[in-house]
Design a protein around this motif. Structure first.
Motif, PDB file in Angstrom:
ATOM      1  N   ARG A 364       0.826  -1.216   0.000  1.00 59.83           N
ATOM      2  CA  ARG A 364       0.000   0.000   0.000  1.00 59.83           C
ATOM      3  C   ARG A 364       0.860   1.265   0.000  1.00 59.83           C
ATOM      4  O   ARG A 364       0.569   2.222  -0.718  1.00 59.83           O
ATOM      5  N   GLU A 365       1.921   1.249   0.793  1.00 59.30           N
ATOM      6  CA  GLU A 365       2.804   2.410   0.832  1.00 59.30           C
ATOM      7  C   GLU A 365       3.509   2.612  -0.498  1.00 59.30           C
ATOM      8  O   GLU A 365       3.622   3.746  -0.994  1.00 59.30           O
ATOM      9  N   ALA A 366       3.981   1.529  -1.101  1.00 57.07           N
ATOM     10  CA  ALA A 366       4.666   1.636  -2.379  1.00 57.07           C
ATOM     11  C   ALA A 366       3.708   2.088  -3.480  1.00 57.07           C
ATOM     12  O   ALA A 366       4.094   2.860  -4.373  1.00 57.07           O
ATOM     13  N   ARG A 367       2.452   1.616  -3.404  1.00 61.00           N
ATOM     14  CA  ARG A 367       1.464   2.036  -4.409  1.00 61.00           C
ATOM     15  C   ARG A 367       1.230   3.540  -4.344  1.00 61.00           C
ATOM     16  O   ARG A 367       1.092   4.198  -5.376  1.00 61.00           O
ATOM     17  N   ARG A 368       1.206   4.090  -3.154  1.00 62.45           N
ATOM     18  CA  ARG A 368       1.025   5.538  -2.999  1.00 62.45           C
ATOM     19  C   ARG A 368       2.179   6.307  -3.633  1.00 62.45           C
ATOM     20  O   ARG A 368       1.978   7.320  -4.318  1.00 62.45           O
ATOM     21  N   ILE A 369       3.395   5.819  -3.438  1.00 61.27           N
ATOM     22  CA  ILE A 369       4.567   6.503  -3.987  1.00 61.27           C
ATOM     23  C   ILE A 369       4.560   6.457  -5.514  1.00 61.27           C
ATOM     24  O   ILE A 369       4.780   7.466  -6.201  1.00 61.27           O
ATOM     25  N   VAL A 370       4.305   5.274  -6.065  1.00 65.80           N
ATOM     26  CA  VAL A 370       4.299   5.129  -7.524  1.00 65.80           C
ATOM     27  C   VAL A 370       3.145   5.923  -8.136  1.00 65.80           C
ATOM     28  O   VAL A 370       3.275   6.526  -9.207  1.00 65.80           O
ATOM     29  N   ARG A 371       2.005   5.955  -7.440  1.00 65.75           N
ATOM     30  CA  ARG A 371       0.871   6.752  -7.922  1.00 65.75           C
ATOM     31  C   ARG A 371       1.254   8.235  -7.991  1.00 65.75           C
ATOM     32  O   ARG A 371       0.963   8.917  -8.986  1.00 65.75           O
ATOM     33  N   SER A 372       1.910   8.738  -6.945  1.00 71.55           N
ATOM     34  CA  SER A 372       2.341  10.139  -6.946  1.00 71.55           C
ATOM     35  C   SER A 372       3.285  10.408  -8.109  1.00 71.55           C
ATOM     36  O   SER A 372       3.169  11.433  -8.798  1.00 71.55           O
ATOM     37  N   HIS A 373       4.205   9.487  -8.333  1.00 70.74           N
ATOM     38  CA  HIS A 373       5.187   9.654  -9.408  1.00 70.74           C
ATOM     39  C   HIS A 373       4.498   9.734 -10.769  1.00 70.74           C
ATOM     40  O   HIS A 373       4.762  10.656 -11.553  1.00 70.74           O
ATOM     41  N   ARG A 374       3.615   8.830 -11.038  1.00 71.24           N
ATOM     42  CA  ARG A 374       3.012   8.767 -12.365  1.00 71.24           C
ATOM     43  C   ARG A 374       1.970   9.864 -12.576  1.00 71.24           C
ATOM     44  O   ARG A 374       1.809  10.353 -13.706  1.00 71.24           O
ATOM     45  N   LEU A 375       1.288  10.274 -11.521  1.00 66.13           N
ATOM     46  CA  LEU A 375       0.375  11.410 -11.651  1.00 66.13           C
ATOM     47  C   LEU A 375       1.144  12.679 -11.994  1.00 66.13           C
ATOM     48  O   LEU A 375       0.695  13.497 -12.803  1.00 66.13           O
ATOM     49  N   TRP A 376       2.294  12.854 -11.369  1.00 63.52           N
ATOM     50  CA  TRP A 376       3.078  14.058 -11.659  1.00 63.52           C
ATOM     51  C   TRP A 376       3.659  14.011 -13.065  1.00 63.52           C
ATOM     52  O   TRP A 376       3.726  15.046 -13.746  1.00 63.52           O
ATOM     53  N   GLU A 377       4.079  12.831 -13.509  1.00 63.70           N
ATOM     54  CA  GLU A 377       4.533  12.706 -14.894  1.00 63.70           C
ATOM     55  C   GLU A 377       3.407  13.068 -15.866  1.00 63.70           C
ATOM     56  O   GLU A 377       3.637  13.769 -16.865  1.00 63.70           O
ATOM     57  N   SER A 378       2.189  12.622 -15.588  1.00 64.92           N
ATOM     58  CA  SER A 378       1.055  12.951 -16.446  1.00 64.92           C
ATOM     59  C   SER A 378       0.789  14.453 -16.449  1.00 64.92           C
ATOM     60  O   SER A 378       0.510  15.052 -17.496  1.00 64.92           O
ATOM     61  N   PHE A 379       0.899  15.068 -15.282  1.00 61.67           N
ATOM     62  CA  PHE A 379       0.685  16.516 -15.195  1.00 61.67           C
ATOM     63  C   PHE A 379       1.734  17.262 -16.011  1.00 61.67           C
ATOM     64  O   PHE A 379       1.409  18.196 -16.769  1.00 61.67           O
ATOM     65  N   LEU A 380       3.001  16.863 -15.893  1.00 57.71           N
ATOM     66  CA  LEU A 380       4.055  17.529 -16.644  1.00 57.71           C
ATOM     67  C   LEU A 380       3.881  17.333 -18.141  1.00 57.71           C
ATOM     68  O   LEU A 380       4.109  18.250 -18.932  1.00 57.71           O
ATOM     69  N   ALA A 381       3.476  16.126 -18.533  1.00 59.74           N
ATOM     70  CA  ALA A 381       3.289  15.850 -19.966  1.00 59.74           C
ATOM     71  C   ALA A 381       2.161  16.699 -20.555  1.00 59.74           C
ATOM     72  O   ALA A 381       2.259  17.152 -21.708  1.00 59.74           O
ATOM     73  N   ASP A 382       1.108  16.941 -19.793  1.00 64.87           N
ATOM     74  CA  ASP A 382      -0.041  17.691 -20.296  1.00 64.87           C
ATOM     75  C   ASP A 382       0.137  19.197 -20.219  1.00 64.87           C
ATOM     76  O   ASP A 382      -0.472  19.934 -21.004  1.00 64.87           O
ATOM     77  N   HIS A 383       0.951  19.666 -19.300  1.00 57.32           N
ATOM     78  CA  HIS A 383       0.996  21.104 -19.042  1.00 57.32           C
ATOM     79  C   HIS A 383       2.368  21.727 -19.243  1.00 57.32           C
ATOM     80  O   HIS A 383       2.535  22.930 -18.994  1.00 57.32           O
ATOM     81  N   THR A 384       3.346  20.959 -19.677  1.00 63.84           N
ATOM     82  CA  THR A 384       4.668  21.517 -19.982  1.00 63.84           C
ATOM     83  C   THR A 384       5.133  20.965 -21.318  1.00 63.84           C
ATOM     84  O   THR A 384       4.513  20.066 -21.897  1.00 63.84           O
ATOM     85  N   ASP A 385       6.248  21.502 -21.807  1.00 64.98           N
ATOM     86  CA  ASP A 385       6.804  21.068 -23.093  1.00 64.98           C
ATOM     87  C   ASP A 385       7.963  20.095 -22.913  1.00 64.98           C
ATOM     88  O   ASP A 385       8.761  19.888 -23.842  1.00 64.98           O
ATOM     89  N   LEU A 386       8.071  19.487 -21.737  1.00 64.16           N
ATOM     90  CA  LEU A 386       9.164  18.548 -21.503  1.00 64.16           C
ATOM     91  C   LEU A 386       8.994  17.300 -22.360  1.00 64.16           C
ATOM     92  O   LEU A 386       7.884  16.753 -22.451  1.00 64.16           O
ATOM     93  N   PRO A 387      10.068  16.819 -22.984  1.00 62.24           N
ATOM     94  CA  PRO A 387       9.963  15.542 -23.708  1.00 62.24           C
ATOM     95  C   PRO A 387       9.790  14.380 -22.744  1.00 62.24           C
ATOM     96  O   PRO A 387      10.070  14.500 -21.541  1.00 62.24           O
ATOM     97  N   LEU A 388       9.344  13.237 -23.270  1.00 60.02           N
ATOM     98  CA  LEU A 388       9.047  12.094 -22.409  1.00 60.02           C
ATOM     99  C   LEU A 388      10.243  11.636 -21.593  1.00 60.02           C
ATOM    100  O   LEU A 388      10.102  11.233 -20.434  1.00 60.02           O
ATOM    101  N   ASP A 389      11.433  11.697 -22.189  1.00 64.83           N
ATOM    102  CA  ASP A 389      12.597  11.192 -21.467  1.00 64.83           C
ATOM    103  C   ASP A 389      13.093  12.176 -20.400  1.00 64.83           C
ATOM    104  O   ASP A 389      14.080  11.899 -19.712  1.00 64.83           O
ATOM    105  N   HIS A 390      12.422  13.337 -20.267  1.00 64.52           N
ATOM    106  CA  HIS A 390      12.787  14.300 -19.225  1.00 64.52           C
ATOM    107  C   HIS A 390      11.741  14.375 -18.109  1.00 64.52           C
ATOM    108  O   HIS A 390      11.834  15.228 -17.229  1.00 64.52           O
ATOM    109  N   LEU A 391      10.751  13.502 -18.118  1.00 68.81           N
ATOM    110  CA  LEU A 391       9.694  13.563 -17.125  1.00 68.81           C
ATOM    111  C   LEU A 391      10.048  12.834 -15.832  1.00 68.81           C
ATOM    112  O   LEU A 391       9.547  13.183 -14.760  1.00 68.81           O
TER     113      LEU A 391
END
Length: 428
Positions: A364-391
């Motif tokens: 459960r703890e690890a799921r929370r961490i990975v969820r935070s990571h991937r949600l932030w990657e999605s936010f950066l991909a949608d709202h910034t011009d960073l390429p995928l390999d920089h997320l």
């Protein structure tokens, strides 16, 4: 009569020093907050020509003309420093340095000249003779009290009254003079009123404690209190306590070492400041070191849990996560310590063959961490011009600081999957 083995004269000396130190420390808080500590130093030195001029004009060493001369020159020092900085295209610190050294030198010359006509010693003004305070007494309500003690008690009461009556104005001007002006307060009037109070306190302290102790108490108690608290009212109380403790401790040390009382009080407040630098709850060096170490261990703990989760998600061997982390930037001893803590806390256990694996709680703890990571990657991909390999890198830093509220807001903004096509785990 004695108190804790001290003679009556010793007690009067300590009380006088407490009154002086606390008065200087309270005003010094505002100088420290306004980053004008050097101005307090400047005024405490520059009032010397005011003292000499007052004597040369009036021919008297009475308290009133001396106080008037010092206050005039103290306010003049602040005005000259501000004017030289504003219109002379000179930096503020350079302007204060030029003004106060020039006035200080002029004061020494004038006092030396005046000393040929009367017992006005420059050394006493600079270093003070607080040890001899009990010798000069006045009778008040049938009791004999040292004159310096009475004068400094009045000065302390005036300073406390000034702070209580104008607390709001002094507070706003100390933190944001432009906001004070926008709210209708006369920031310049408050500033020069504070400078007049500093000059009054300085000259009242000169005769008994000298310039050196005044300079120390105008700066060190406020600076020490600022390390201990972030509220102005608490800072004023802390500065008063630091100043009073320096008076008592410095006097006792001076008796023990048979040295200058004023000098030892200055050393005592310096020691208090050094202790605050090291051990202050929030801003001390050791506190910051402990906080940084705790943060690095928490980050490494969460990184290890995230690695175990990703390895399990990819079907890799559980032991590969630990080996991968050990090949990272963290020292091996720290990785081992974090692993042992995870085992102790029940987030990891050992399966068949002794391989480490996540427990249900760890999952459960690890799921929370990975969820935070991937949600932030999605936010950066949608709202910034960073390429995928920089997320990955910014998401790896932010995953440790996202609150449940931020994760919920990110989940509403960005849909599954993450930019790399991986599933975003449900919230634990």
């Amino acid at each position: 009569m004695s108190l804790l083995g001290l003679r009556t004269d010793d007690v009067w000396t300590i009380v006088t020093a407490i009154f002086c130190n606390v008065a200087c420390g309270l005003l010094g808080c505002y100088l420290v907050l306004r980053r004008m500590s050097l101005l307090g130093d400047a005024i405490s030195h520059a009032v010397l020509p005011g003292l000499a001029a007052a004597f040369l004009i009036t021919g008297s060493r009475a308290a009133l003309p001396m106080l008037a001369g010092a206050m005039v020159v103290g306010v003049l020092t602040a005005a000259c420093s501000a004017g030289l900085s504003r219109w002379g295209r000179v930096s503020e610190d350079a302007a204060m340095g030029v003004v106060f050294t020039s006035l200080f030198a002029l004061g020494v010359v004038m006092i030396t000249r005046a000393a040929s006509q009367v017992d006005l010693d420059a050394g006493c003004v600079l270093y003070g003779l607080i040890e001899f305070v009990p010798l000069d007494r006045v009778t008040v309500a049938g009791a004999e009290i040292p004159r310096a003690t009475l004068v400094l008690a009045v000065v302390l009461l005036l300073d406390v009254a000034l702070i209580l009556v104008f607390y709001k104005e002094l507070k706003i001007v100390a933190f944001d003079p432009y906001l004070a002006s926008a709210m209708g307060f006369n920031a310049s009037l408050v500033h020069y009123g504070l400078m007049a109070a500093v000059a009054m306190t300085t000259v009242a302290s000169f005769e008994s404690v000298g310039s050196i102790l005044v300079v120390a108490m105008l700066i060190a108690p406020g600076a020490t209190a600022q390390l201990l608290t972030e509220r102005l009212d608490h800072m004023l109380v802390a500065a008063a306590g630091v100043a009073a403790l320096a008076a008592v401790g410095g006097y006792l040390l001076a008796l023990e070492l048979n040295t200058s009382v004023a000098g030892m009080m200055s050393v005592a407040v310096g020691i208090e400041f050094a202790l605050a630098v090291m051990f202050a709850p929030r801003h001390g060096l050791l506190s910051k070191l402990f906080h940084n170490l705790s943060l690095s261990l928490r980050v490494e703990r969460e990184d290890l849990l995230g690695l175990f989760y990703r390895r399990a998600e990819a079907g890799a061997a559980a032991g590969a996560a630990a080996r991968e982390l050990q090949r990272g930037h963290a020292p091996r001893w720290r990785t081992r310590w974090v692993t042992s803590r995870l085992l102790r806390d029940g987030l990891l256990d050992r399966g068949a063959g002794g391989q480490l694996r996540l427990t249900p709680t760890g999952q459960r703890e690890a799921r929370r961490i990975v969820r935070s990571h991937r949600l932030w990657e999605s936010f950066l991909a949608d709202h910034t011009d960073l390429p995928l390999d920089h997320l990955h890198a910014p998401a790896e830093r932010m995953e440790h600081f996202l609150t449940p509220e931020i994760r919920a807001e990110l989940a509403e903004r960005d849909a599954q999957p993450d930019p790399h096509g991986r599933e975003i785990p449900d919230d634990a």
